[in-house]
Design a protein around this motif. Structure first.
Motif, PDB file in Angstrom:
ATOM      1  N   ILE A  98       0.862  -1.186   0.000  1.00 13.24           N
ATOM      2  CA  ILE A  98       0.000   0.000   0.000  1.00 13.24           C
ATOM      3  C   ILE A  98       0.891   1.225   0.000  1.00 13.24           C
ATOM      4  CG2 ILE A  98      -1.750   1.288   1.283  1.00 13.24           C
ATOM      5  CD1 ILE A  98      -2.726  -1.334   2.437  1.00 13.24           C
ATOM      6  N   ASN A  99       0.633   2.130  -0.903  1.00 12.95           N
ATOM      7  CA  ASN A  99       1.448   3.340  -1.035  1.00 12.95           C
ATOM      8  C   ASN A  99       1.098   4.314   0.092  1.00 12.95           C
ATOM      9  OD1 ASN A  99       3.154   5.304  -1.939  1.00 12.95           O
ATOM     10  ND2 ASN A  99       1.846   5.940  -3.662  1.00 12.95           N
ATOM     11  N   LEU A 100       1.918   4.358   1.117  1.00 12.60           N
ATOM     12  CA  LEU A 100       1.709   5.238   2.259  1.00 12.60           C
ATOM     13  C   LEU A 100       3.046   5.832   2.660  1.00 12.60           C
ATOM     14  CD1 LEU A 100      -0.184   6.373   4.461  1.00 12.60           C
ATOM     15  CD2 LEU A 100       0.365   4.347   5.843  1.00 12.60           C
ATOM     16  N   SER A 101       3.142   7.139   2.571  1.00 15.01           N
ATOM     17  CA  SER A 101       4.377   7.815   2.955  1.00 15.01           C
ATOM     18  C   SER A 101       4.313   8.228   4.417  1.00 15.01           C
ATOM     19  CB  SER A 101       4.597   9.045   2.067  1.00 15.01           C
ATOM     20  OG  SER A 101       3.554   9.993   2.267  1.00 15.01           O
ATOM     21  N   PHE A 102       5.498   8.589   4.951  1.00 11.48           N
ATOM     22  CA  PHE A 102       5.550   9.026   6.350  1.00 11.48           C
ATOM     23  C   PHE A 102       4.750  10.312   6.536  1.00 11.48           C
ATOM     24  CE2 PHE A 102       7.439  11.596   9.714  1.00 11.48           C
ATOM     25  CZ  PHE A 102       7.339  10.730  10.795  1.00 11.48           C
ATOM     26  N   LYS A 103       4.783  11.188   5.541  1.00 12.29           N
ATOM     27  CA  LYS A 103       4.043  12.443   5.650  1.00 12.29           C
ATOM     28  C   LYS A 103       2.549  12.186   5.731  1.00 12.29           C
ATOM     29  CE  LYS A 103       3.593  16.939   3.382  1.00 12.29           C
ATOM     30  NZ  LYS A 103       4.010  17.771   2.214  1.00 12.29           N
ATOM     31  N   GLN A 104       2.043  11.267   4.903  1.00 18.35           N
ATOM     32  CA  GLN A 104       0.620  10.935   4.952  1.00 18.35           C
ATOM     33  C   GLN A 104       0.246  10.286   6.277  1.00 18.35           C
ATOM     34  OE1 GLN A 104       0.324   8.467   1.414  1.00 18.35           O
ATOM     35  NE2 GLN A 104      -0.839  10.066   0.337  1.00 18.35           N
ATOM     36  N   ALA A 105       1.073   9.337   6.722  1.00 20.61           N
ATOM     37  CA  ALA A 105       0.778   8.664   7.987  1.00 20.61           C
ATOM     38  C   ALA A 105       0.786   9.647   9.146  1.00 20.61           C
ATOM     39  CB  ALA A 105       1.792   7.545   8.218  1.00 20.61           C
ATOM     40  N   ALA A 106       1.743  10.567   9.154  1.00 19.54           N
ATOM     41  CA  ALA A 106       1.795  11.563  10.226  1.00 19.54           C
ATOM     42  C   ALA A 106       0.575  12.481  10.187  1.00 19.54           C
ATOM     43  CB  ALA A 106       3.082  12.380  10.108  1.00 19.54           C
ATOM     44  N   ALA A 107       0.147  12.884   8.979  1.00 20.81           N
ATOM     45  CA  ALA A 107      -1.036  13.737   8.860  1.00 20.81           C
ATOM     46  C   ALA A 107      -2.293  13.021   9.348  1.00 20.81           C
ATOM     47  CB  ALA A 107      -1.202  14.187   7.414  1.00 20.81           C
ATOM     48  N   ILE A 108      -2.425  11.748   9.007  1.00 21.76           N
ATOM     49  CA  ILE A 108      -3.583  10.973   9.464  1.00 21.76           C
ATOM     50  C   ILE A 108      -3.570  10.837  10.982  1.00 21.76           C
ATOM     51  CG2 ILE A 108      -4.663   8.690   9.392  1.00 21.76           C
ATOM     52  CD1 ILE A 108      -3.585   8.445   6.517  1.00 21.76           C
ATOM     53  N   ASP A 109      -2.392  10.593  11.555  1.00 23.85           N
ATOM     54  CA  ASP A 109      -2.285  10.450  13.006  1.00 23.85           C
ATOM     55  C   ASP A 109      -2.598  11.763  13.710  1.00 23.85           C
ATOM     56  OD1 ASP A 109      -1.489   8.899  15.393  1.00 23.85           O
ATOM     57  OD2 ASP A 109       0.160  10.344  15.467  1.00 23.85           O
ATOM     58  N   LEU A 110      -2.088  12.861  13.196  1.00 27.75           N
ATOM     59  CA  LEU A 110      -2.352  14.160  13.813  1.00 27.75           C
ATOM     60  C   LEU A 110      -3.800  14.604  13.623  1.00 27.75           C
ATOM     61  CD1 LEU A 110       0.899  16.114  12.875  1.00 27.75           C
ATOM     62  CD2 LEU A 110       0.302  15.100  15.084  1.00 27.75           C
ATOM     63  N   ALA A 111      -4.482  14.055  12.616  1.00 28.14           N
ATOM     64  CA  ALA A 111      -5.896  14.377  12.415  1.00 28.14           C
ATOM     65  C   ALA A 111      -6.806  13.676  13.415  1.00 28.14           C
ATOM     66  CB  ALA A 111      -6.318  14.012  10.998  1.00 28.14           C
ATOM     67  N   GLY A 112      -6.233  12.825  14.255  1.00 28.72           N
ATOM     68  CA  GLY A 112      -7.032  12.157  15.280  1.00 28.72           C
ATOM     69  C   GLY A 112      -7.516  10.779  14.904  1.00 28.72           C
ATOM     70  N   ARG A 113      -7.090  10.271  13.769  1.00 28.95           N
ATOM     71  CA  ARG A 113      -7.485   8.927  13.354  1.00 28.95           C
ATOM     72  C   ARG A 113      -6.389   7.926  13.692  1.00 28.95           C
ATOM     73  NH1 ARG A 113     -11.836   8.683   9.764  1.00 28.95           N
ATOM     74  NH2 ARG A 113     -12.543  10.687   8.934  1.00 28.95           N
ATOM     75  N   ASP A 114      -6.802   6.703  13.927  1.00 27.40           N
ATOM     76  CA  ASP A 114      -5.850   5.633  14.198  1.00 27.40           C
ATOM     77  C   ASP A 114      -5.295   5.132  12.866  1.00 27.40           C
ATOM     78  OD1 ASP A 114      -4.387   3.474  15.038  1.00 27.40           O
ATOM     79  OD2 ASP A 114      -5.904   2.713  16.419  1.00 27.40           O
ATOM     80  N   VAL A 115      -4.083   5.552  12.553  1.00 26.81           N
ATOM     81  CA  VAL A 115      -3.523   5.240  11.246  1.00 26.81           C
ATOM     82  C   VAL A 115      -3.241   3.748  11.105  1.00 26.81           C
ATOM     83  CG1 VAL A 115      -1.183   5.800  12.044  1.00 26.81           C
ATOM     84  CG2 VAL A 115      -1.693   5.845   9.606  1.00 26.81           C
ATOM     85  N   PHE A 116      -2.850   3.102  12.183  1.00 29.89           N
ATOM     86  CA  PHE A 116      -2.594   1.665  12.104  1.00 29.89           C
ATOM     87  C   PHE A 116      -3.892   0.896  11.852  1.00 29.89           C
ATOM     88  CE2 PHE A 116      -2.088  -2.509  14.243  1.00 29.89           C
ATOM     89  CZ  PHE A 116      -1.099  -3.030  13.420  1.00 29.89           C
TER      90      PHE A 116
END
Length: 326
Positions: A98-116
């Motif tokens: 799955i194409n997921l960069s660190f920047k995207q994962a960090a943005a999702i985590d900071l948005a309050g969603r459980d990225v994992f």
């Protein structure tokens, strides 16, 4: 005594040195193939960033083949993010292609969603059960439908995308539209897959954080005959309107009858008033010499003849009845 003071003071200074200069973490990082400077670890301690967390995350990501720097992890921690959750999500996404960069994962985590959890749902789709959706076909029969919606996370729209509530609302709207456009409820019961196909082709996942894979109709129950109830209610309403109009006409007739009675009484009062003026007129005629006694008697005879003719015309009800034969 002075020796003991220097001894214990040296021990305390040694532990303070190890606290601010984590040599053991630096050694562990060096043997794990992670490039991090000793002074970088000291500066992390000064900036109140736990060096052990950063070093362990760097080791984990490096062993997994990810290229992440210590500065990125430190920045994400200072921003209030969950470093370990982001690393786990990136490793899972990499293993699942799955194409997921660190920047995207960090943005999702900071948005309050459980990225994992988002990556896990993207790998293993989730099934969402809709509540009971009631819809009425064109023949007036109500159908209560329950569906199962299979979704997976859309990583690209996870930040700013709508959630499960929007998916359920759109699916419910599509079910109501599909059943409402059916000519008969029997058509829906015979081919329930038409509902799922019609709803699935509407693109209900646009602008949401999920991608709809399938919509399956789990159960359809026949409800009440809404059309018949509406007709009964309309008939009752029409009956009440007709009764109200009939009552209005009756009231108007009663009012008109009373008005006519009042006019009759008024006319009678005028007649009585006019008759009361007749003796006065006769007396004045006698005094003025315009009417004589013989003229008065002739007028009385004419009135008597008139009454007799009226009695004869009415069947002789005023004449004396013959005495019965013995």
């Amino acid at each position: 005594m002075e020796f003991l003071v220097f001894f214990f003071g040296g021990i305390i200074l040694f532990f303070i040195f190890l606290y601010f200069i984590p040599v053991n973490l630096w050694i562990t990082a060096m043997f794990s193939g992670v490039s991090v400077g000793l002074f970088d670890l000291v500066f992390m301690r000064i900036r109140k960033v736990p060096p052990s967390l950063i070093v362990q995350s760097l080791i984990t990501s490096t062993k997994a083949g990810l290229n992440i720097s210590a500065a990125e992890l430190e920045t994400h921690y200072l921003a209030g993010g969950h470093v370990q959750s982001v690393i786990k999500a990136l490793i899972s996404a990499d293993k699942a292609n799955i194409n997921l960069s660190f920047k995207q994962a960090a943005a999702i985590d900071l948005a309050g969603r459980d990225v994992f959890e988002a990556v896990q749902i993207s790998v293993n789709p989730r099934v969402i059960n809709t509540p009971n959706v009631a819809a009425v076909a064109q023949d007036g029969i109500q159908l209560v439908t329950k569906a199962r919606v299979t979704v997976r996370v859309n990583i690209a729209q996870l930040v700013g995308g709508a959630g499960e509530e929007t998916i359920l609302a759109r699916v419910g709207e599509g079910i109501v539209t599909s059943i409402g456009s059916s000519q008969s409820h029997k058509e829906v019961l015979e081919n329930p897959d038409k509902i799922s196909k019609l709803v699935l082709h509407k693109g209900l996942d646009a602008g949401t954080a999920y991608e709809i894979l399938s919509i399956d109709i789990a159960d359809i129950d026949v409800g009440a005959n809404i059309g018949a109830k509406l007709q009964i209610d309309q008939a009752n309403a029409d009956l009440k309107v007709a009764e109200a109009k009939a009552e209005e006409r009756r009231a108007m007739a009663v009012a008109m009858e009373q008005e006519m009675k009042a006019k009759t009484q008024e006319a009678r009062s005028r007649v009585i008033e006019a008759e009361a003026e007749v003796p006065k007129a006769l007396a004045e005629a006698f005094r003025s010499g315009n009417l004589g006694i013989m003229d008065y008697y002739r007028m009385q005879n004419m009135q008597a003849d008139t009454q007799m003719r009226e009695s004869i015309a009415n069947g002789g009800s005023d004449s004396p009845s013959p005495s019965p034969k013995q």
